[in-house]
Design a protein around this motif. Structure first.
Motif, PDB file in Angstrom:
ATOM      1  N   UNK A  83       0.822  -1.086  -0.151  1.00  0.00           N
ATOM      2  CA  UNK A  83      -0.103   0.088   0.027  1.00  0.00           C
ATOM      3  C   UNK A  83       0.771   1.303  -0.117  1.00  0.00           C
ATOM      4  N   UNK A  84       0.561   2.279  -0.753  1.00  0.00           N
ATOM      5  CA  UNK A  84       1.079   3.505  -0.754  1.00  0.00           C
ATOM      6  C   UNK A  84       0.844   4.195   0.728  1.00  0.00           C
ATOM      7  N   UNK A  85       2.126   4.776   0.961  1.00  0.00           N
ATOM      8  CA  UNK A  85       2.061   5.476   2.277  1.00  0.00           C
ATOM      9  C   UNK A  85       1.618   6.854   2.034  1.00  0.00           C
ATOM     10  N   UNK A  86       0.497   7.191   2.902  1.00  0.00           N
ATOM     11  CA  UNK A  86      -0.186   8.390   2.788  1.00  0.00           C
ATOM     12  C   UNK A  86       0.720   9.402   3.230  1.00  0.00           C
ATOM     13  N   UNK A  87       1.031  10.555   2.613  1.00  0.00           N
ATOM     14  CA  UNK A  87       1.616  11.657   3.157  1.00  0.00           C
ATOM     15  C   UNK A  87       0.800  12.772   3.833  1.00  0.00           C
ATOM     16  N   UNK A  88       0.727  13.309   4.957  1.00  0.00           N
ATOM     17  CA  UNK A  88      -0.310  14.118   5.689  1.00  0.00           C
ATOM     18  C   UNK A  88       0.483  14.893   6.693  1.00  0.00           C
ATOM     19  N   UNK A  89       1.197  16.193   6.260  1.00  0.00           N
ATOM     20  CA  UNK A  89       1.837  17.033   6.923  1.00  0.00           C
ATOM     21  C   UNK A  89       1.008  17.652   7.953  1.00  0.00           C
ATOM     22  N   UNK A  90      -0.032  17.576   8.007  1.00  0.00           N
ATOM     23  CA  UNK A  90      -1.188  18.478   8.750  1.00  0.00           C
ATOM     24  C   UNK A  90      -1.687  17.546   9.918  1.00  0.00           C
ATOM     25  N   UNK A  91      -1.273  16.510   9.776  1.00  0.00           N
ATOM     26  CA  UNK A  91      -1.823  15.144  10.761  1.00  0.00           C
ATOM     27  C   UNK A  91      -1.706  15.651  12.250  1.00  0.00           C
ATOM     28  N   UNK A  92      -0.445  15.979  12.686  1.00  0.00           N
ATOM     29  CA  UNK A  92      -0.173  15.963  14.001  1.00  0.00           C
ATOM     30  C   UNK A  92      -0.984  17.514  14.693  1.00  0.00           C
ATOM     31  N   UNK A  93      -1.234  18.268  13.856  1.00  0.00           N
ATOM     32  CA  UNK A  93      -1.928  19.673  14.053  1.00  0.00           C
ATOM     33  C   UNK A  93      -3.395  19.254  14.019  1.00  0.00           C
ATOM     34  N   UNK A  94      -3.889  18.294  13.076  1.00  0.00           N
ATOM     35  CA  UNK A  94      -5.100  17.783  13.296  1.00  0.00           C
ATOM     36  C   UNK A  94      -5.490  17.158  14.433  1.00  0.00           C
ATOM     37  N   UNK A  95      -4.792  16.219  14.908  1.00  0.00           N
ATOM     38  CA  UNK A  95      -4.926  15.383  15.823  1.00  0.00           C
ATOM     39  C   UNK A  95      -5.101  16.077  17.227  1.00  0.00           C
ATOM     40  N   UNK A  96      -4.120  17.259  17.463  1.00  0.00           N
ATOM     41  CA  UNK A  96      -4.257  18.370  18.575  1.00  0.00           C
ATOM     42  C   UNK A  96      -5.717  19.048  18.515  1.00  0.00           C
ATOM     43  N   UNK A  97      -5.906  19.649  17.416  1.00  0.00           N
ATOM     44  CA  UNK A  97      -7.261  20.359  17.232  1.00  0.00           C
ATOM     45  C   UNK A  97      -8.678  19.341  17.476  1.00  0.00           C
ATOM     46  N   UNK A  98      -8.523  18.311  17.060  1.00  0.00           N
ATOM     47  CA  UNK A  98      -9.765  17.355  17.452  1.00  0.00           C
ATOM     48  C   UNK A  98      -9.526  16.782  18.790  1.00  0.00           C
ATOM     49  N   UNK A  99      -8.430  16.572  19.318  1.00  0.00           N
ATOM     50  CA  UNK A  99      -8.238  16.372  20.901  1.00  0.00           C
ATOM     51  C   UNK A  99      -8.939  17.492  21.531  1.00  0.00           C
ATOM     52  N   UNK A 100      -8.727  18.646  21.201  1.00  0.00           N
ATOM     53  CA  UNK A 100      -9.420  19.762  21.925  1.00  0.00           C
ATOM     54  C   UNK A 100     -10.822  19.948  21.846  1.00  0.00           C
ATOM     55  N   UNK A 101     -11.233  19.677  20.742  1.00  0.00           N
ATOM     56  CA  UNK A 101     -12.776  19.377  20.346  1.00  0.00           C
ATOM     57  C   UNK A 101     -13.416  18.564  21.356  1.00  0.00           C
ATOM     58  N   UNK A 102     -12.810  17.373  21.174  1.00  0.00           N
ATOM     59  CA  UNK A 102     -13.205  16.282  21.988  1.00  0.00           C
ATOM     60  C   UNK A 102     -13.505  16.428  23.340  1.00  0.00           C
TER      61      UNK A 102
END
Length: 190
Positions: free
Chosen positions: A2-21
């Motif tokens: 499988x092709x590895x998904x490159x997602x440079x915003x992933x860490x920031x998205x995790x932080x933002x979602x955690x705050x929302x949760x």
């Protein structure tokens, strides 16, 4: 393979979602599984960015406290004299920290309501776990430093406690505290 998904915003998205949760469910309602699903991140990738839930929570709460402290400092820095500084303290209590029921648009009110929940979640963690007191202590130091631009250290400490207390009352009480805030700031600063 499988092709590895490159997602440079992933860490920031995790932080933002955690705050929302946290705002929606409290700290106890936040799990890696829920965060991964909400952030559209593979569950196994969570530990690539954060060694565990505590590291993630610590960063979310640190960023939150830094944001609130920066808004607080900006309000105090804008004051050019003692009278404006007193007015700034009242504005912090009555407008900046938690929702203004009468004037806030729905989005701003929701964001400030989330801030209220996140603040109280942080307070609860800090009451139970000393490592989270590092965050609240750093927040208080920044708040007092902002106040000390205009007030002596003892007055700054009293005002900081007043701001904390009255913003909580304002958010949870059905009575308006604006007049009380003005009177309390005048009494402390005279």
């Amino acid at each position: 393979m499988a092709e590895r998904r490159i997602d440079p915003e992933r860490r920031e998205r995790i932080l933002a979602v955690t705050r929302e949760l946290i705002a929606a469910n409290g700290v106890d309602g936040v799990t890696h599984r829920k965060i991964a699903a909400a952030a559209d991140v593979p569950l196994g990738a969570m530990t690539y960015y954060f060694s565990g839930r505590d590291e993630l929570l610590f960063e979310v709460f640190t960023r939150f406290a830094d944001e609130v402290a920066a808004r607080f400092a900006a309000r105090m820095s804008a004051a050019t004299n003692y009278l404006e500084a007193r007015d700034a303290v009242v504005s912090i209590i009555t407008h900046d920290v938690f929702p203004d029921r009468e004037r806030a648009d729905a989005r701003a009110e929701r964001a400030r309501s989330n801030d209220l929940v996140i603040t109280h979640e942080l307070y609860a963690l800090a009451a139970r776990r000393p490592e989270y007191r590092e965050i609240t202590h750093a927040w208080m130091v920044k708040s007092r430093a902002a106040l000390e631009q205009h007030f002596d250290p003892d007055t700054a400490r009293m005002l900081d406690a007043l701001i904390e207390g009255l913003t909580i009352h304002r958010a949870l009480d059905t009575e308006d505290v604006a007049d009380l805030a003005v009177e309390a700031v005048l009494r402390i600063t005279n």
